[in-house]
Design a protein around this motif. Structure first.
Motif, PDB file in Angstrom:
ATOM      1  N   TYR A  93       0.842  -1.208   0.000  1.00 40.88           N
ATOM      2  CA  TYR A  93       0.000   0.000   0.000  1.00 40.88           C
ATOM      3  C   TYR A  93       0.877   1.257   0.000  1.00 40.88           C
ATOM      4  O   TYR A  93       1.917   1.296   0.656  1.00 40.88           O
ATOM      5  CB  TYR A  93      -0.904  -0.025   1.234  1.00 40.88           C
ATOM      6  CG  TYR A  93      -1.933   1.083   1.272  1.00 40.88           C
ATOM      7  CD1 TYR A  93      -2.645   1.440   0.128  1.00 40.88           C
ATOM      8  CD2 TYR A  93      -2.192   1.760   2.446  1.00 40.88           C
ATOM      9  CE1 TYR A  93      -3.589   2.450   0.169  1.00 40.88           C
ATOM     10  CE2 TYR A  93      -3.143   2.773   2.497  1.00 40.88           C
ATOM     11  CZ  TYR A  93      -3.838   3.114   1.340  1.00 40.88           C
ATOM     12  OH  TYR A  93      -4.768   4.109   1.384  1.00 40.88           O
ATOM     13  N   ASN A  94       0.443   2.262  -0.720  1.00 40.42           N
ATOM     14  CA  ASN A  94       1.199   3.504  -0.914  1.00 40.42           C
ATOM     15  C   ASN A  94       2.513   3.232  -1.660  1.00 40.42           C
ATOM     16  O   ASN A  94       3.471   3.996  -1.538  1.00 40.42           O
ATOM     17  CB  ASN A  94       1.499   4.213   0.415  1.00 40.42           C
ATOM     18  CG  ASN A  94       0.340   5.059   0.942  1.00 40.42           C
ATOM     19  OD1 ASN A  94       0.547   5.975   1.731  1.00 40.42           O
ATOM     20  ND2 ASN A  94      -0.879   4.788   0.530  1.00 40.42           N
ATOM     21  N   SER A  95       2.538   2.118  -2.383  1.00 39.99           N
ATOM     22  CA  SER A  95       3.760   1.703  -3.094  1.00 39.99           C
ATOM     23  C   SER A  95       4.987   1.707  -2.186  1.00 39.99           C
ATOM     24  O   SER A  95       6.064   2.207  -2.539  1.00 39.99           O
ATOM     25  CB  SER A  95       4.004   2.557  -4.336  1.00 39.99           C
ATOM     26  OG  SER A  95       3.038   2.223  -5.319  1.00 39.99           O
ATOM     27  N   LYS A  96       4.784   1.119  -1.025  1.00 42.68           N
ATOM     28  CA  LYS A  96       5.898   0.938  -0.081  1.00 42.68           C
ATOM     29  C   LYS A  96       6.471  -0.461  -0.307  1.00 42.68           C
ATOM     30  O   LYS A  96       5.710  -1.435  -0.387  1.00 42.68           O
ATOM     31  CB  LYS A  96       5.377   1.024   1.362  1.00 42.68           C
ATOM     32  CG  LYS A  96       4.914   2.401   1.766  1.00 42.68           C
ATOM     33  CD  LYS A  96       6.125   3.213   2.090  1.00 42.68           C
ATOM     34  CE  LYS A  96       5.765   4.499   2.794  1.00 42.68           C
ATOM     35  NZ  LYS A  96       6.981   5.269   3.058  1.00 42.68           N
ATOM     36  N   PRO A  97       7.785  -0.604  -0.384  1.00 44.79           N
ATOM     37  CA  PRO A  97       8.356  -1.942  -0.559  1.00 44.79           C
ATOM     38  C   PRO A  97       8.157  -2.802   0.693  1.00 44.79           C
ATOM     39  O   PRO A  97       8.120  -2.273   1.802  1.00 44.79           O
ATOM     40  CB  PRO A  97       9.850  -1.662  -0.778  1.00 44.79           C
ATOM     41  CG  PRO A  97      10.084  -0.283  -0.271  1.00 44.79           C
ATOM     42  CD  PRO A  97       8.785   0.463  -0.319  1.00 44.79           C
ATOM     43  N   LEU A  98       8.043  -4.110   0.509  1.00 48.84           N
ATOM     44  CA  LEU A  98       7.985  -5.005   1.672  1.00 48.84           C
ATOM     45  C   LEU A  98       9.325  -4.935   2.403  1.00 48.84           C
ATOM     46  O   LEU A  98      10.378  -4.834   1.773  1.00 48.84           O
ATOM     47  CB  LEU A  98       7.701  -6.442   1.232  1.00 48.84           C
ATOM     48  CG  LEU A  98       6.307  -6.702   0.647  1.00 48.84           C
ATOM     49  CD1 LEU A  98       6.193  -8.147   0.174  1.00 48.84           C
ATOM     50  CD2 LEU A  98       5.205  -6.399   1.663  1.00 48.84           C
ATOM     51  N   PRO A  99       9.269  -4.980   3.743  1.00 49.27           N
ATOM     52  CA  PRO A  99      10.515  -4.848   4.510  1.00 49.27           C
ATOM     53  C   PRO A  99      11.418  -6.069   4.373  1.00 49.27           C
ATOM     54  O   PRO A  99      10.983  -7.106   3.888  1.00 49.27           O
ATOM     55  CB  PRO A  99      10.021  -4.720   5.954  1.00 49.27           C
ATOM     56  CG  PRO A  99       8.667  -5.306   5.969  1.00 49.27           C
ATOM     57  CD  PRO A  99       8.088  -5.123   4.595  1.00 49.27           C
TER      58      PRO A  99
END
Ligand code: LLP
Length: 436
Positions: free
Chosen positions: A402-408
């Motif tokens: 979501y919000n084009s956040k990369p997976l940690p």
């Protein structure tokens, strides 16, 4: 909006995780970061050694390194999708038990991987047929679809006993309000359908919900015994399902697992006597095995005051850990100050902790219903690290883009050393497969 203060009654400065400095982990791998302590997972596996089979509900934490770790600890695995079957195989699980004739005094062979679901999508049906994976069926349609592709297979029935309980209504998997399992009153009809389809029913499974308590779970043993008697002598395995609680909030304690095992062992013994052969007793925990091993390491990026309330904003959001926004779940938090000044005891203050997302629900200190609460934490500064704890179950696996956040990234700590077990996503990963 109600302002509920969530007070911590435990030390809230944390400088290390399993002997490794939090600051080193953040520096080496960046933030937000999931870190798991291998020894905690091994300890939780050992806690359940009395059961014939501990089957990890990998949906709680399915990183290959974690699956490999529990496999080496003698734990079997549950899979609820083609992807989870793929993970189990990639982590070294064999697809099915070696075929051996069951004798009256030996436990039946264990299925290393069991596929548990209420439907087969077309991919998962192909995968179980291709690998010969044992299925735990939560609908009569599954039985007929399986029989058409795997004639003569043995199956487990997942039965909804007509009641359920969870830490949230969203994690209650029993009763009329749940889509899960074969309704307990349908068993005679379903057994007839299984017989016509040429399947034998070798297993019986009930799972009434996640994050419940032992009082509710104990009711399952009695319900399962009633259904087991209806099924009869074809039964060789019973499963208590998952749902074992872990203490998240200050003052909560671990449950009495010995008493819980005894209850199920008595159920098993009675069935063995009735059927004249051994019955394998399984338990299927997810949360219990990994929750306490996992930490989200985040960096404090902003501090602001909105009227009377103070907000501490970190670089992890509900894209990283969704449990607070989904269920109002409580996770303990601790601070690792950037300044290495052990003598300076920071004053505590009540803060609401939020993340970077463009959505007001992106708050870690919220109660069920989305009300923003505050937490009493040591006064923080930008650059300090905030550690969100007991995040090893339903943490990374429910993270999103979501919000084009990369997976940690995910890191495993073992014996004082640490290694990357999943690389942080890159901006290129985010658009892979997309075209204009
Ligand atoms: N077996 C079955 C068939 C299940 O559906 C589940 C969980 C488990 C075992 C493992 O339950 P556990 O031991 O972890 O309680 N996302 C929620 C939890 C959803 C659980 C779904 N099924 C959360 O974050 O609390």
């Amino acid at each position: 909006m109600i302002d509920t203060a969530q007070h911590a009654t435990r030390p809230v400065i944390r400088r290390d995780i399993a002997g490794v400095p939090v600051a080193d982990l953040a520096r080496t791998y960046g933030t937000p970061l999931y870190a798991y302590d291998a020894e905690t997972i091994r300890r939780r596996c050992r806690d359940l050694a009395a059961w014939d089979t501990v089957r990890f509900a990998q949906k709680a934490c399915s990183n290959l390194a974690v699956l490999d770790l529990v496999r080496r600890a003698g734990v079997m695995v549950d899979a609820v999708s083609t992807g989870e079957i793929h993970r189990a195989l990639a982590a070294g699980y064999r697809p099915h038990a070696p075929s051996a004739a069951a004798t009256a005094d030996a436990l039946p062979p264990v299925h290393p991987i069991v596929y548990t679901a209420d439907i087969f999508d077309r991919d998962s049906l192909d995968a179980v047929v291709r690998h010969g994976i044992h299925c735990n069926c939560g609908s009569a349609d599954m039985l007929e679809q399986l029989a058409a592709r795997m004639p003569g297979a043995s199956v487990t029935l997942r039965v909804n006993p007509g009641f359920g309980h969870g830490h949230s209504q969203k994690t209650n998997t029993g009763g009329e309000g749940s889509k899960h399992g074969i309704w307990h009153e349908e068993i005679p009809d379903v057994l007839r359908r299984a017989e016509w389809a040429g399947l034998s029913v070798s297993g019986l499974h009930m799972h009434i919900g996640s994050g419940t308590d032992l009082a509710h779970l104990a009711e399952v043993a009695e319900a399962l015994e009633r259904v087991a008697v209806e099924i009869g002598r074809s039964l060789t395995t019973i499963s208590a399902g998952g749902g074992l609680p872990v203490p998240y909030k200050p003052g909560e304690e671990h449950a009495d697992l010995g008493g819980y095992f005894d209850l199920w062992n008595d159920t098993r013994r009675r069935l063995e006597e009735r059927f004249g052969h051994r019955i394998r007793l399984e338990i299927e925990p997810g949360r219990y095995l990994t929750a306490e091993s996992g930490f989200v390491i985040t960096e404090v990026r902003a501090l602001k005051r909105q009227g009377t309330r103070k907000y501490l904003l970190v670089d992890a959001g509900f894209n990283t850990l969704a449990r607070p926004v989904l269920y109002g779940s409580y996770h303990p938090m601790s601070l690792c100050p950037a300044a290495d000044d052990a003598a300076a005891a920071p004053t505590a203050e009540d803060v609401a902790v939020g993340g970077p997302l463009c959505e007001s629900g992106d708050i870690f200190t919220q109660t069920d219903g989305g009300f923003v609460a505050t937490r009493n934490l040591p006064a923080a500064a930008v650059g300090d690290l905030l550690v969100i704890e007991i995040a090893g179950a339903y943490g990374f696996v429910m993270a999103s883009n979501y919000n084009s956040k990369p997976l940690p990234a995910e890191v495993l700590i073992d014996g004082g050393s640490h290694r990357l077990v999943r690389a942080r996503q890159t901006p290129e990963d985010l658009v892979r497969g997309e075209t204009v």
